[in-house]
Design a protein around this motif. Structure first.
Motif, PDB file in Angstrom:
ATOM      1  N   ARG A   1      16.392   8.801   3.087  1.00 29.99           N
ATOM      2  CA  ARG A   1      16.168   7.984   4.267  1.00 29.99           C
ATOM      3  C   ARG A   1      14.680   7.862   4.563  1.00 29.99           C
ATOM      4  NH1 ARG A   1      21.387  10.240   7.348  1.00 29.99           N
ATOM      5  NH2 ARG A   1      20.755  12.170   6.362  1.00 29.99           N
ATOM      6  N   PHE A   2      14.347   6.887   5.373  1.00 29.29           N
ATOM      7  CA  PHE A   2      12.955   6.737   5.799  1.00 29.29           C
ATOM      8  C   PHE A   2      12.921   5.995   7.131  1.00 29.29           C
ATOM      9  CE2 PHE A   2      12.573   2.229   4.827  1.00 29.29           C
ATOM     10  CZ  PHE A   2      13.562   2.037   3.861  1.00 29.29           C
ATOM     11  N   THR A   3      11.767   6.003   7.736  1.00 30.98           N
ATOM     12  CA  THR A   3      11.592   5.332   9.028  1.00 30.98           C
ATOM     13  C   THR A   3      10.689   4.119   8.865  1.00 30.98           C
ATOM     14  OG1 THR A   3      11.826   7.390  10.266  1.00 30.98           O
ATOM     15  CG2 THR A   3      10.676   5.597  11.379  1.00 30.98           C
ATOM     16  N   THR A   4      11.082   3.018   9.498  1.00 32.54           N
ATOM     17  CA  THR A   4      10.210   1.844   9.534  1.00 32.54           C
ATOM     18  C   THR A   4       9.635   1.706  10.940  1.00 32.54           C
ATOM     19  OG1 THR A   4      11.605   0.737   7.909  1.00 32.54           O
ATOM     20  CG2 THR A   4      10.060  -0.652   9.144  1.00 32.54           C
ATOM     21  N   ILE A   5       8.330   1.703  11.023  1.00 30.70           N
ATOM     22  CA  ILE A   5       7.670   1.517  12.321  1.00 30.70           C
ATOM     23  C   ILE A   5       7.106   0.106  12.354  1.00 30.70           C
ATOM     24  CG2 ILE A   5       5.875   2.337  13.908  1.00 30.70           C
ATOM     25  CD1 ILE A   5       5.918   4.990  12.367  1.00 30.70           C
ATOM     26  N   SER A   6       7.452  -0.631  13.405  1.00 33.09           N
ATOM     27  CA  SER A   6       6.947  -1.997  13.479  1.00 33.09           C
ATOM     28  C   SER A   6       6.703  -2.372  14.932  1.00 33.09           C
ATOM     29  CB  SER A   6       7.940  -2.960  12.846  1.00 33.09           C
ATOM     30  OG  SER A   6       9.196  -2.797  13.455  1.00 33.09           O
TER      31      SER A   6
ATOM     32  N   VAL B   1       3.136  -1.093   4.350  1.00 34.87           N
ATOM     33  CA  VAL B   1       2.306   0.092   4.142  1.00 34.87           C
ATOM     34  C   VAL B   1       3.253   1.285   4.115  1.00 34.87           C
ATOM     35  CG1 VAL B   1       0.519   1.594   5.102  1.00 34.87           C
ATOM     36  CG2 VAL B   1       0.256  -0.897   5.257  1.00 34.87           C
ATOM     37  N   GLN B   2       3.315   1.963   2.983  1.00 36.29           N
ATOM     38  CA  GLN B   2       4.207   3.120   2.850  1.00 36.29           C
ATOM     39  C   GLN B   2       3.406   4.404   2.984  1.00 36.29           C
ATOM     40  OE1 GLN B   2       6.028   2.579  -1.027  1.00 36.29           O
ATOM     41  NE2 GLN B   2       7.359   0.935  -0.271  1.00 36.29           N
ATOM     42  N   ILE B   3       3.808   5.226   3.938  1.00 36.71           N
ATOM     43  CA  ILE B   3       3.171   6.525   4.128  1.00 36.71           C
ATOM     44  C   ILE B   3       4.105   7.567   3.518  1.00 36.71           C
ATOM     45  CG2 ILE B   3       2.265   8.195   5.806  1.00 36.71           C
ATOM     46  CD1 ILE B   3       0.745   5.618   6.098  1.00 36.71           C
ATOM     47  N   TRP B   4       3.728   8.067   2.349  1.00 33.11           N
ATOM     48  CA  TRP B   4       4.578   9.053   1.655  1.00 33.11           C
ATOM     49  C   TRP B   4       4.136  10.444   2.045  1.00 33.11           C
ATOM     50  CZ3 TRP B   4       8.750   7.791  -1.390  1.00 33.11           C
ATOM     51  CH2 TRP B   4       8.880   6.431  -1.729  1.00 33.11           C
ATOM     52  N   THR B   5       5.121  11.252   2.492  1.00 36.72           N
ATOM     53  CA  THR B   5       4.768  12.568   2.972  1.00 36.72           C
ATOM     54  C   THR B   5       5.871  13.561   2.636  1.00 36.72           C
ATOM     55  OG1 THR B   5       4.166  13.777   4.979  1.00 36.72           O
ATOM     56  CG2 THR B   5       5.585  11.867   5.289  1.00 36.72           C
TER      57      THR B   5
ATOM     58  N   ARG C   1       1.298  -7.139  12.011  1.00 35.59           N
ATOM     59  CA  ARG C   1       2.737  -7.338  11.802  1.00 35.59           C
ATOM     60  C   ARG C   1       3.194  -6.859  10.428  1.00 35.59           C
ATOM     61  NH1 ARG C   1       5.651  -8.686  16.319  1.00 35.59           N
ATOM     62  NH2 ARG C   1       3.956  -8.596  17.794  1.00 35.59           N
ATOM     63  N   ILE C   2       2.536  -5.859   9.922  1.00 33.06           N
ATOM     64  CA  ILE C   2       2.940  -5.280   8.640  1.00 33.06           C
ATOM     65  C   ILE C   2       3.771  -4.029   8.929  1.00 33.06           C
ATOM     66  CG2 ILE C   2       2.127  -4.206   6.502  1.00 33.06           C
ATOM     67  CD1 ILE C   2      -0.550  -5.786   7.006  1.00 33.06           C
ATOM     68  N   PRO C   3       5.005  -3.955   8.444  1.00 31.89           N
ATOM     69  CA  PRO C   3       5.792  -2.753   8.704  1.00 31.89           C
ATOM     70  C   PRO C   3       5.196  -1.529   8.009  1.00 31.89           C
ATOM     71  CG  PRO C   3       6.987  -4.264   7.260  1.00 31.89           C
ATOM     72  CD  PRO C   3       5.727  -4.966   7.669  1.00 31.89           C
ATOM     73  N   VAL C   4       5.260  -0.412   8.706  1.00 32.04           N
ATOM     74  CA  VAL C   4       4.781   0.852   8.145  1.00 32.04           C
ATOM     75  C   VAL C   4       5.996   1.742   7.955  1.00 32.04           C
ATOM     76  CG1 VAL C   4       3.362   2.898   8.575  1.00 32.04           C
ATOM     77  CG2 VAL C   4       2.564   0.645   9.341  1.00 32.04           C
ATOM     78  N   THR C   5       6.212   2.225   6.750  1.00 33.43           N
ATOM     79  CA  THR C   5       7.353   3.112   6.521  1.00 33.43           C
ATOM     80  C   THR C   5       6.866   4.520   6.224  1.00 33.43           C
ATOM     81  OG1 THR C   5       7.436   2.480   4.185  1.00 33.43           O
ATOM     82  CG2 THR C   5       8.866   1.271   5.682  1.00 33.43           C
TER      83      THR C   5
ATOM     84  N   VAL D   1       0.862  -1.178   0.000  1.00 33.24           N
ATOM     85  CA  VAL D   1       0.000   0.000   0.000  1.00 33.24           C
ATOM     86  C   VAL D   1       0.900   1.228   0.000  1.00 33.24           C
ATOM     87  CG1 VAL D   1      -1.714   1.307   1.310  1.00 33.24           C
ATOM     88  CG2 VAL D   1      -1.836  -1.196   1.251  1.00 33.24           C
ATOM     89  N   LEU D   2       0.612   2.175  -0.891  1.00 31.27           N
ATOM     90  CA  LEU D   2       1.330   3.453  -0.899  1.00 31.27           C
ATOM     91  C   LEU D   2       0.314   4.546  -0.626  1.00 31.27           C
ATOM     92  CD1 LEU D   2       2.384   1.678  -3.629  1.00 31.27           C
ATOM     93  CD2 LEU D   2       4.084   3.492  -3.593  1.00 31.27           C
TER      94      LEU D   2
END
Ligand code: ASP
Ligand code: MG
Length: 446
Positions: free
Chosen positions: A287-292, A219-223, A273-277, A3-4
């Motif tokens: 760079r980006f952050t992975t929240i898990s 799940v990618q949160i693009w901002t 358990r799906i990583p959110v970036t 998901v983007l």
């Protein structure tokens, strides 16, 4: 599949949408579901138009409607070099016709229910996704066929048990490698098909829900930031994106007002358990952050945050000595006066606590004076050092206080979950304190 999700600033105009299209195309092998917000500040514009209509100012409501229409048509024309495909043209005409009808209805009745507001607000995402889907030649899915919610308009609660089979039915077959599927964030529908919204900023929540329902890989949160930063960059210019953030850390930072996405909104993904970036639309290679759910971060302190001004109250009572029930009595007063207490530290004959700077102190002091004396220290700030490894790092307290040097720490409190160490300092020294702590303790994660 992945998901983007792209926020309003990522789809603010045609140039932004072109960039989003590039990212969606790059994700083609991974079977992308693109979840979009409304373009730029469109949702605000829709709220303003609705409010004007409610006030009976139809002219104002219509002028706002025309401004929104002009902005969307301009974006569409730029994307298609002046030749907007007829199907998109018709879709836009229909959607703006719908908006006009809704606004006229509201103006006529001078009544704007949450339900009407949701119907109006939904147009932002329905418009942005129509334009984008046409541009990338992707499939357009109406989120309202999948994102089932209850009937609390304006703040609807998603029904995850119902969403899963609906996603199976309406989304799963569409999503696949080599094709872009586009849907709306923020909006949903009740079982009866009434349009709802998840509350302002709800698109992240939608993305997490879609991800969970479709067992997404990510799940990618693009901002417009390169992830979640170690500190507010306006205060600490050296702040860097945090590579790995645990869900609990994200929750602590959000509670301190850090401009992170709200953790509640990504909970469905984290639970599954799906990583959110969190990634920067204009710097996709950055760079980006992975929240898990797991803890993967390295240092003892992952990030720093602050909140102020707050007021410190030190409540003393000689009668507290060797007495039980004092704290119960003390907090009963705060409870009754509806004042929420943030940090608490106790000594033998006194209790220090922090409250928001704007709480009315008079009634509180009146009640407390019956059994205690109270000292008031205004203009303080709370600094939070957040990190999963905080509790298991010996000597950290000493390092922390040493780093602060001549900045006096008036209160220390370790959060119950022990991943947040909070310090109270004079508010005017907050920035300096953050910079000193950041330099010594957060360093340079990479
Ligand atoms: N468009 C909605 C808002 O501005 C939802 C979102 O952007 O997440 O609140
Ligand atoms: Mg937004």
């Amino acid at each position: 599949m992945i998901v983007l999700k792209f926020g309003g600033s990522s789809v603010a105009d045609a140039a932004c949408m072109r960039q989003v299209a590039k990212l969606a195309e790059a994700a083609l092998p991974k079977a992308p579901l693109v979840v979009l917000s409304a373009m730029g500040k469109t949702t605000n514009g829709l709220f303003d138009a609705a409010k004007a209509a409610e006030a009976g100012d139809l002219a104002e409501a219509m002028s706002r409607q025309r401004a929104l229409m002009a902005a969307h048509r301009k974006a569409a024309e730029e994307l298609f070099d002046g030749v907007v495909p007829e199907s998109l043209d018709v879709a836009l005409t229909d959607l703006f016709g719908e908006l006009e009808l809704l606004l006229r209805g509201v103006a006529m009745l001078r009544e704007l229910s949450a339900r009407s507001m949701d119907a109006i607000a939904s147009l932002g995402e329905r418009l942005s996704t129509r334009i984008f889907a046409a541009f990338v030649g992707g499939a357009w899915v109406d989120a309202r066929t999948v994102l089932r919610t209850n009937e609390v308009f304006g703040e609807a609660v998603p029904q995850q048990a119902a969403i899963r089979p609906l996603a199976e039915m309406h989304l799963k077959s569409q999503v696949g490698p080599g094709r872009v599927v586009v849907t709306q964030g923020y909006i949903g529908a009740t079982e009866d098909g009434l349009t709802t919204t998840l509350g302002r900023g709800g698109s992240d929540y939608s993305a997490a829900l879609f991800g969970a329902a479709l067992d997404a890989e990510e799940v990618q949160i693009w901002t417009d930031v390169e992830g979640v930063l170690t500190c507010d960059p306006r205060i600490v210019p050296d702040a860097l994106p945090i590579p790995d953030l645990s869900f609990a850390e994200a929750a602590e930072l959000a509670a301190f007002g850090a401009k992170v996405l709200h953790p509640a909104t990504i909970q469905p993904a984290v639970e599954a358990r799906i990583p959110v970036t969190v990634r920067h639309t204009q710097k996709p290679e950055g760079r980006f952050t992975t929240i898990s759910a797991e803890v993967r971060s390295g240092g003892p302190i992952t990030a720093l945050a602050s909140r102020g001004p707050v007021t410190v109250l030190t409540v003393s009572s000689t009668r507290m000595l060797a007495q039980s029930g004092f704290l119960a009595r003390l907090f009963e007063v705060f409870g009754r006066r509806g004042v929420s207490v943030d940090l608490v530290a106790t000594a033998e004959v006194s209790v220090s606590l922090t409250v928001e700077a704007d709480v009315p102190l008079k009634p509180l002091l009146q009640d407390l004076s019956a059994f205690a004396t109270v000292e008031i220290h205004e203009g303080r700030a709370i600094i939070a050092a957040v990190g999963e490894r905080l509790k298991s790092t010996p000597g950290l307290g000493a390092k922390l206080l040493t780093a602060l040097g001549d900045i006096n720490v008036e209160m220390i409190s370790m959060g119950a979950n022990e991943i947040n160490l909070s310090l109270v300092v004079q508010e005017e020294r907050t920035a300096e304190a953050l910079r000193r702590l950041h330099q010594v303790l957060v360093g340079t994660p990479s």
